[in-house]
Enzyme design. Structure first.
Site, PDB file in Angstrom:
ATOM      1  N   GLY A 122      23.365  10.068 -31.312  1.00  9.29           N
ATOM      2  CA  GLY A 122      23.167  10.885 -30.103  1.00  9.29           C
ATOM      3  C   GLY A 122      23.194  10.007 -29.115  1.00  9.29           C
ATOM      4  O   GLY A 122      23.454  10.567 -27.903  1.00  9.29           O
ATOM      5  N   ALA A 123      23.049   8.786 -29.115  1.00 10.44           N
ATOM      6  CA  ALA A 123      23.776   7.645 -28.094  1.00 10.44           C
ATOM      7  C   ALA A 123      25.080   8.013 -27.594  1.00 10.44           C
ATOM      8  O   ALA A 123      25.219   8.047 -26.263  1.00 10.44           O
ATOM      9  CB  ALA A 123      23.584   6.174 -28.397  1.00 10.44           C
TER      10      ALA A 123
ATOM     11  N   GLY B   7       0.890  -1.477  -0.022  1.00  9.19           N
ATOM     12  CA  GLY B   7      -0.148   0.144   0.070  1.00  9.19           C
ATOM     13  C   GLY B   7       0.903   1.370   0.231  1.00  9.19           C
ATOM     14  O   GLY B   7       1.933   1.422  -0.618  1.00  9.19           O
ATOM     15  N   GLY B   8       0.341   2.190   0.718  1.00 14.16           N
ATOM     16  CA  GLY B   8       1.120   3.693   0.804  1.00 14.16           C
ATOM     17  C   GLY B   8       2.363   3.333   1.369  1.00 14.16           C
ATOM     18  O   GLY B   8       3.349   4.176   0.927  1.00 14.16           O
TER      19      GLY B   8
END
Length: 514
Positions: A404-405, A171-172
Site C-alpha cells: 500500500g505504501a 499564546g493565541g
C-alpha cells in the site's frame, strides 16, 4: 499655515512614527541581533517599492492607563511592495512598540493587508514579533485575533501565505502562523501556546523556552516550522527564494525561468542507487541530478526525515518533489512522513505546481506505537492528497515499491499521468523474502534443505514479480527507462502535460482523514 509648513509638519510626523518605540528601543533590537519591523520589510521588498498603509492608525483603548497613550503605527507596519518584480502584501509587527502586542486596531491593520492580498491575488507575508495579545484591551484584542484567523482561512488555497517568526510568538498568536502555508523561524524566536512558567504551574513539568518553543523543537519534534534560519537576514532570503517558486495565486501558473533546453544523459544516475535492497543512500543526491543546477529548496528537512519534500525546477518550470529517503527508516512511511507528504502535495495542487514523486519504499513502518498512533488514518492522508490532486503527476520508481505504501507514493491507480520505472525497480505486494515466507511456508518447512529451497523460491519470485516488467505488462508502469535519461523524460512529460485539465465531481470539499 502655508502649504510648505503643513508638508513639513506631515514629514515630521511620519519621521517620528517611523522611529516606532524610539531610538533606544531600536538599539535594543539591534543589540539582540534582530532587525526592526521596517528593516525587515526594506530587506525583503524591491528598492523603493513599498507602499505603507495605515501609518497614522491609533488605538481606541482607555483602560489601564491607555487613554492618550501613543503607539506609533499601532505596533505593526502594513502595506504592499514587490519581491523580484512581483507584488506581495505584508504585515510586520514592531516589537519596539508595546512589545508588538496585538490590539483591536493592530489586528484590523493586518486583516486589511490580508484583504489586499485576496482582492489582488498576491501572496501575503506576515513577520511575527509580538509579546501576544494586548491585555489592556481585553476581549477586543481576542476578537482581533479571531478576525486574523478567519482571514487566514479565507486566503488559504487562494494566495500563498508565509509566516516569519522573528521573535516571540506565544499564546493565541501562534495559531495564525499555523494556519499559513509555510513558517520560517529564526534561531532566537520562540513559539508556543503556553510558556514554561504556565506549564510548570499547571503540570509541574520544567522546561526552558528554547526546549519548548525554539526552532529545533518546532522543526524536529512538532513539525510546525518548515524552515529554520540563523537570523532575520537568512529568514528573508529563504522567503524570497520560496516566493520565486510559487505563483501569485491559485489561478496562475508558477513563474517559469529561462532555460537553455539542453539535456544530456547523466550516466551517474545509472549507478547512484545501490542494487542491494537494504543498502542506504541519500535520495537528495538523485534529486540534485534531476533538477536545474541541483538547486533544491527542501521543506522541513529536520522533520520526518524518511520522506523528502521541496521545490526545484526542470527546464525552468517549478516542480514539487516528494521522495522516499532510504537513509532514514529505510524510507518507510510512518505517521509523521505521511502528514508531511500529504500537506506538501495539497499545497502544490492548490497552486498549480506539478508533482514529481521518486519511489523507493519498503512499506508503511510496522510497530505497535504506529498502529496505536493511527498509521491507518495518517497513511490515508497520502492516498487522499494524491488522489485529489489534479496537477500533472509524474512518478519514478527507482528501487522498492511494495504494498500500500507504493500506492500512497502516487501509484498509477491514483490517476497518475506517467509512471516511469528504472530497470532496478521491484514492484510487488511485499518484498520477496516476506512473500516467499507467506506463500511457500509449508513447502519450505518440508524441504530437505529449507534454506536452499527458500533461496530458490526467492529467486523465482524476484524473476516473476519483483521486476518492473510485470507491472509494465499490466500498464501500471508506462515505460521502463534508463536512469540516465530520467531528466529528459521528466522534462518532456512536463511539457506534454502543461495544458492538462482534469474535472472532478461538484462538491464543497472532500473529507480528508484529518
Amino acid at each position: 499655515m502655508s502649504i510648505e509648513e503643513k508638508i513639513k509638519g506631515l514629514n515630521d510626523k511620519k519621521s517620528k512614527l517611523k522611529l516606532g518605540g524610539g531610538r533606544s528601543k531600536i538599539d535594543q533590537q539591534h543589540a539582540q541581533g534582530s532587525l526592526t519591523a521596517r528593516e525587515r520589510i526594506e530587506t525583503l521588498v524591491d528598492k523603493d517599492s513599498f507602499q505603507e498603509i495605515g501609518i497614522f492608525a491609533r488605538h481606541r483603548c482607555t483602560n489601564f492607563g491607555m487613554a492618550g497613550k501613543e503607539l506609533p503605527a499601532e505596533g505593526v507596519v502594513t502595506g504592499a511592495g514587490s519581491v523580484g518584480g512581483r507584488m506581495v502584501h505584508l504585515a510586520s509587527q514592531d516589537f519596539t512598540v508595546a512589545g508588538g502586542s496585538a490590539g483591536e486596531v493592530h489586528s484590523d491593520k493586518i486583516v486589511q493587508a490580508m484583504l489586499g492580498s485576496l482582492k489582488t491575488g498576491t501572496p501575503f507575508v506576515f513577520m511575527n514579533d509580538s509579546g501576544g495579545a494586548r491585555i489592556q484591551e481585553g476581549i477586543d484584542s481576542l476578537a482581533g485575533y479571531g478576525k486574523v484567523f478567519y482571514h487566514n482561512v479565507m486566503l488559504s488555497g487562494v494566495v500563498p501565505q508565509i509566516s516569519l517568526i522573528c521573535g516571540p510568538c506565544a499564546g493565541g498568536a501562534a495559531y495564525s502562523p499555523a494556519l499559513t502555508d509555510f513558517i520560517i523561524q529564526t534561531a532566537k524566536a520562540r513559539m508556543f501556546i503556553t510558556g514554561p512558567s504556565v506549564i510548570k504551574e499547571a503540570t509541574g513539568e520544567e522546561i526552558s523556552a528554547e526546549e519548548l518553543g525554539g526552532p529545533l523543537s518546532q522543526m524536529n519534534h512538532s513539525g510546525v516550522a518548515h524552515f529554520v534560519a540563523e537570523n532575520d537576514l537568512v529568514a528573508l532570503r529563504i522567503c524570497k527564494k520560496l516566493l520565486s517558486y510559487l505563483p501569485s495565486n491559485n489561478i496562475e501558473d508558477p513563474p517559469q525561468l529561462e532555460s537553455d533546453d539542453v539535456i544530456v544523459p547523466d550516466k551517474t544516475l545509472n549507478s547512484i542507487v545501490p542494487s542491494e535492497q537494504k543498502k542506504a543512500y541519500d535520495v537528495r543526491n538523485v534529486i540534485a541530478r534531476l533538477i536545474d543546477g541541483g538547486d533544491f529548496l527542501e521543506v522541513q528537512p529536520l522533520f520526518a526525515g524518511n520522506i523528502v519534500v521541496g521545490f526545484g525546477r526542470i527546464l525552468g518550470r517549478s516542480v514539487g518533489i516528494v521522495a522516499n529517503q532510504p537513509s532514514v527508516l529505510a524510507g518507510a512511511l510512518d505517521i509523521n512522513a505521511s502528514d508531511k507528504g500529504a500537506r506538501f502535495v495539497r499545497f502544490c495542487n492548490a497552486f498549480n505546481i506539478p508533482l514529481v514523486t521518486l519511489v523507493d519504499v519498503p512499506g508503511f513502518l510496522p510497530g505497535v506505537q504506529q498502529e496505536k498512533g493511527g498509521i491507518i488514518r495518517h497513511g490515508a492522508k497520502m492516498l487522499f492528497a494524491y488522489s485529489a490532486a489534479t496537477v500533472p503527476k509524474i512518478t519514478v520508481i527507482m528501487r522498492k515499491a511494495y504494498g500500500g505504501a507504493f500506492l500512497a507514493m502516487c501509484g498509477k491507480e491514483l490517476e497518475t499521468d506517467r509512471v516511469f520505472a528504472w530497470p532496478s525497480a521491484e514492484i510487488a505486494v511485499m518484498g520477496p523474502q516476506g512473500a516467499v515466507n507467506v506463500i511457500f511456508r509449508n513447502e519450505i518447512a518440508q524441504a530437505e534443505d529449507p534454506k536452499k529451497k527458500r533461496d530458490e523460491l526467492i529467486a523465482s519470485y524476484q524473476g516473476t514479480f519483483a521486476t518492473p516488467y510485470s507491472a509494465a505488462a499490466r500498464r501500471d508502469v508506462d515505460d521502463i527507462i534508463e536512469p540516465a535519461d530520467t531528466r529528459r523524460h521528466l522534462a518532456m512529460t512536463l511539457d506534454i502535460l502543461s495544458t492538462k485539465r482534469e474535472f472532478r465531481p461538484m462538491k464543497k470539499h472532500g473529507l480528508i482523514p484529518l
